[in-house]
Write a protein that holds these residues in place. Structure first.
Motif: not given
Length: 216
Positions: A141-161
């Motif tokens: 998604k980032a590449e498609k929207h003009g961003l080249h990812i250099l670093s990435l931290i992914a953190r699951p958060v509570p679902d939107a309910r």
């Protein structure tokens, strides 16, 4: 291009604030009161309203981005402390190819099931992506929207309910933070204004950027 960013710190002693934090549909309806009425069925898109719930040491906060000036006076008395709004358009106009930025987005990584035997389940069903699959979703998604990812931290958060007229709402959310290089500033500006991915009405897709200060 007019863009405002505001921060709401809900008062957890206020019954409506506690309720809205438990029901993302009602939270959506609440933040929509910050913008004018009678804008039709596409009011969120017309006003460019996006929001994200963050849990901090000071308690929950709701970041709200709009393309019209928000009116905090339309919130119930005592509902939240409001900060801002702050104009983002000067920063967005200065974005250029090659610039390094810090980013944050609470995305709804997901895919639509296909008809192949690999995709078990009902064809056309939207299914959440987790772990490495969610990270790859964001990189694409980032590449498609003009961003080249250099670093990435992914953190699951509570679902939107939430509950919308008796129908249950559930959106899986992963928060992505890191550093990226801008490859196409026009695509990046469009992504900030419109959001990325599904679930924009329910707290997903707001892309936040800040310039990366490099020590020299």
């Amino acid at each position: 291009m007019n863009v405002w960013l505001s921060r709401l710190r809900p008062n957890l002693k206020h019954g409506a604030a506690r309720h809205d934090l438990r029901n993302v549909y009602d939270l959506h309806r609440r933040v929509m009161t910050l913008v004018p009425d009678n804008l039709g069925e596409q009011a969120r898109r017309v006003t460019g309203l996006l929001f994200r719930v963050e849990h901090t040491a000071r308690g929950p906060q709701v970041l709200v981005q709009t393309q019209v000036a928000p009116d905090f006076g339309r919130l119930p008395e005592g509902y939240a402390d409001a900060e801002g709004p702050r104009r983002l358009d000067p920063f967005l106009r200065e974005l250029h190819a090659g610039a390094l930025v810090r980013y944050r987005i609470a995305g709804n990584p997901s895919k639509r099931r296909g008809n192949s035997s690999i995709d078990l389940g009902k064809p056309g069903q939207i299914v959440p992506l987790r772990g490495a699959d969610a990270e790859q979703w964001w990189i694409r998604k980032a590449e498609k929207h003009g961003l080249h990812i250099l670093s990435l931290i992914a953190r699951p958060v509570p679902d939107a309910r939430g509950n919308k007229n008796g129908a249950q709402i559930k959106h899986a959310i992963t928060q992505f933070d890191g550093v990226a290089r801008i490859t196409d500033p026009d695509l990046v500006r469009a992504a900030v204004l419109s959001g990325i991915g599904r679930g924009k009405s329910y707290g997903c897709g707001l892309l936040s950027l800040a310039p990366l200060k490099v020590d020299r």
